[in-house]
Design an enzyme around this catalytic site. Structure first.
Site, short mmCIF file in Angstrom:
data_model
loop_
_atom_site.label_atom_id
_atom_site.label_comp_id
_atom_site.label_asym_id
_atom_site.label_seq_id
_atom_site.Cartn_x
_atom_site.Cartn_y
_atom_site.Cartn_z
N GLY A 1 -30.32 -14.53 -11.68
CA GLY A 1 -31.04 -13.07 -12.12
C GLY A 1 -30.18 -11.67 -11.49
O GLY A 1 -30.14 -10.78 -12.37
N SER A 2 -29.97 -11.97 -10.50
CA SER A 2 -29.42 -10.89 -9.67
C SER A 2 -28.03 -10.51 -10.23
O SER A 2 -27.72 -9.49 -10.31
CB SER A 2 -29.09 -11.24 -8.09
OG SER A 2 -30.23 -11.24 -7.52
N ASN B 1 -42.64 -8.23 -9.75
CA ASN B 1 -42.66 -9.57 -8.92
C ASN B 1 -43.59 -9.65 -7.80
O ASN B 1 -43.77 -10.66 -7.20
CB ASN B 1 -41.05 -9.94 -8.10
CG ASN B 1 -40.37 -8.58 -7.44
OD1 ASN B 1 -40.20 -7.52 -8.18
ND2 ASN B 1 -40.23 -8.91 -6.34
N GLN C 1 -39.43 -11.98 -13.98
CA GLN C 1 -40.80 -12.39 -13.88
C GLN C 1 -41.80 -12.79 -15.15
O GLN C 1 -42.86 -13.12 -14.93
CB GLN C 1 -41.69 -11.46 -13.00
CG GLN C 1 -41.23 -11.55 -11.48
CD GLN C 1 -41.55 -12.86 -10.53
OE1 GLN C 1 -42.42 -13.46 -11.18
NE2 GLN C 1 -40.87 -13.03 -9.68
N GLY D 1 -33.11 -18.87 -14.08
CA GLY D 1 -33.78 -20.06 -14.14
C GLY D 1 -34.73 -20.64 -13.07
O GLY D 1 -35.67 -21.35 -13.63
N HIS D 2 -34.43 -20.47 -12.00
CA HIS D 2 -35.28 -20.94 -10.80
C HIS D 2 -36.79 -20.45 -10.87
O HIS D 2 -37.93 -21.04 -10.01
CB HIS D 2 -34.68 -20.73 -9.40
CG HIS D 2 -34.74 -19.57 -8.65
ND1 HIS D 2 -35.74 -19.31 -7.86
CD2 HIS D 2 -34.01 -18.50 -8.87
CE1 HIS D 2 -35.50 -18.11 -7.48
NE2 HIS D 2 -34.51 -17.77 -8.01
N CYS E 1 -37.58 -12.03 -0.24
CA CYS E 1 -36.03 -11.60 0.09
C CYS E 1 -36.39 -10.63 1.35
O CYS E 1 -35.48 -10.30 2.23
CB CYS E 1 -35.46 -10.60 -0.96
SG CYS E 1 -35.96 -11.47 -2.43
C1 LIG Z 1 -36.35 -13.50 -8.36
C2 LIG Z 1 -35.98 -12.20 -9.14
C3 LIG Z 1 -34.57 -11.69 -9.33
C4 LIG Z 1 -33.68 -12.48 -8.63
O1 LIG Z 1 -33.35 -13.64 -9.20
P1 LIG Z 1 -32.19 -14.81 -8.70
O2 LIG Z 1 -31.96 -15.59 -9.83
O3 LIG Z 1 -33.05 -15.18 -7.66
O4 LIG Z 1 -30.99 -13.98 -8.30
C5 LIG Z 1 -34.37 -10.50 -10.03
N1 LIG Z 1 -35.79 -9.70 -10.43
C6 LIG Z 1 -36.81 -10.26 -10.25
C7 LIG Z 1 -37.98 -9.39 -10.66
C8 LIG Z 1 -37.07 -11.40 -9.63
O5 LIG Z 1 -38.37 -11.68 -9.32
#
Ligand SMILES: *Cc1c(COP(=O)(O)O)cnc(C)c1O
Length: 396
Positions: free
Chosen positions: A73-74, A154, A182, A203-204, A327
């Protein structure tokens, strides 16, 4: 009271589901070909990647050609924001609009761009954790390159008025990106109907593995590459495809976006029971709007205690939760999200986020509601801040 194990931190990460794992397994040791190779082993891998892309597209109401796999996601957030910044800077547009309570993948990317000649407007959020679309409208200028506003927060789970913000961006001809990490799997999303130009997912957070994500980029927007190299992902994102992870993401998003309403009908009453039970304790507050929030999210502040101690005590009782986001825990700064909705530092410090799914049963809810008052009372009895509060002394 018998001890249980309850995972209530799905906003931090989720377990890979049985279904996802089984779908992934063949791609490690049987169908392990490089998706770029022309023999059958490679073509099979390529086919699996394209099937997963179709699943992701279908889940979002997008065209498969608009889906690009990333490593997380990042990365999706970084690519959307830095890519648009680079693209629009060539047209003299160097202004970005975001909100004060975005995930750090967005906030830190914007801060980076500020150091490189871009100007960023951070729209505020209300005390309920909601963005006013009119604030976005007011912030838009002739040189605005991008609006990036998260779909759901989040930490406090609030769901933003994405349709209204997208409509304003469309009217003003500004690209609109949303971090929907989210939201995916918890609310219905249709990027074309909603007028979303770019969307990040991970994905996670939806029972696929860590280290896989995707970015939806509306047809017609051509972002510069974030990663240069081979011709993968239509030459937009180089790197040999992580075939098992991509296959897993496809299966995960299909499962997550099926029966959302049915699942939420089970989760919401349990979540509400947790909220009401915790709010019975004195000096507590719910953070974020009660209605416009993710079904499984609750975020409660308990005055007079430290969130970290609360988490450790809950852990001893088999309950996994979080305070602040994963984080930033470990740092002493209170969560920027809780500060953004107007919480004082010491109240923000005593906050608990639980993010449940439908595997948390009614009995689990009973158990959590038995544990929490005991733990909170114990921590308050040891807290100098609480002692001062009870004596009516002011604390800052
Ligand atoms: C977890 C999260 C991310 C980051 O996703 P990763 O796959 O862990 O890099 C970005 N934005 C939000 C809102 C998240 O909850």
């Amino acid at each position: 009271m018998e001890k249980r194990f309850i995972y209530a931190d799905n906003a931090a990460t989720t377990a890979v589901s049985e279904e996802v794992l089984n779908a992934m397994l063949p791609y490690f040791r049987e169908a392990y070909g490089n998706a770029s190779s022309i023999y059958k082993l490679g073509r099979d891998a390529q086919k699996a990647v394209e099937e997963a892309r179709e699943k992701v597209a279908a889940a979002l109401g997008a065209d498969p050609k608009e889906i690009f796999f990333t490593s997380c996601g990042s990365e999706s957030d970084n690519w959307a924001i830095k890519g648009t910044a680079e693209l629009m800077a060539k047209r003299g547009k160097k202004h970005i609009i975001t909100s004060v309570f975005e995930h750090h993948a967005v906030l830190h990317t914007c801060e980076y761009l500020e150091k490189h000649g871009f100007e960023v407007t951070y729209v505020p959020v209300s005390d309920k954790g909601l963005i006013d679309p009119e604030d976005v409208r007011k912030a838009i200028r002739d040189d605005t390159a991008l609006v990036t506003i998260m779909y759901a927060n989040n930490e406090i789970g609030t769901i933003q008025p994405i349709d209204e913000i997208a409509a304003i961006c469309k009217e003003k001809k500004v690209i609109f990106h949303t971090d929907a990490v989210q939201a995916v799997g918890h609310v219905d999303i249709d990027v074309h109907k909603q007028g979303i130009d770019m969307l990040s997912l991970s994905g996670h957070k939806i029972h696929a593995q860590k280290g896989i994500g995707a970015l939806y980029i509306r047809k017609g927007i051509t972002l510069p590459n974030l990663i240069h190299g081979g011709g993968q992902e239509r030459a937009k994102r180089a790197g040999t495809e992580n075939v098992p992870a991509i296959v897993g993401l496809g299966v995960a998003i299909e499962a997550a976006t099926k029966n959302i309403a049915e699942r939420n009908a089970v989760i919401i009453p349990r979540r509400n029971r947790l909220i009401d039970g915790m709010l019975k304790l004195p000096y507590t507050r719910l953070n974020g709007d009660r209605e416009k929030r993710l079904p499984g999210n609750l975020n409660i502040s308990f005055e007079g205690i430290e969130g970290e101690s609360l988490l450790l005590m809950l852990d001893m009782n088999g309950i996994c939760g979080s305070s602040g986001s994963a984080c930033t825990s470990g740092s002493l700064d209170p969560s920027h999200v809780l500060l953004s909705i107007g919480l004082k530092h010491e109240i923000a410090h005593g906050s608990l986020r639980l993010s449940i799914e439908d595997d948390v049963t009614d009995e689990d809810v009973d158990y959590i509601l038995e544990v929490i008052p005991k733990v909170v009372e114990r921590l308050r009895s040891m807290s100098p801040v609480w002692e001062k509060m009870m004596k009516g002394e002011k604390y800052q």
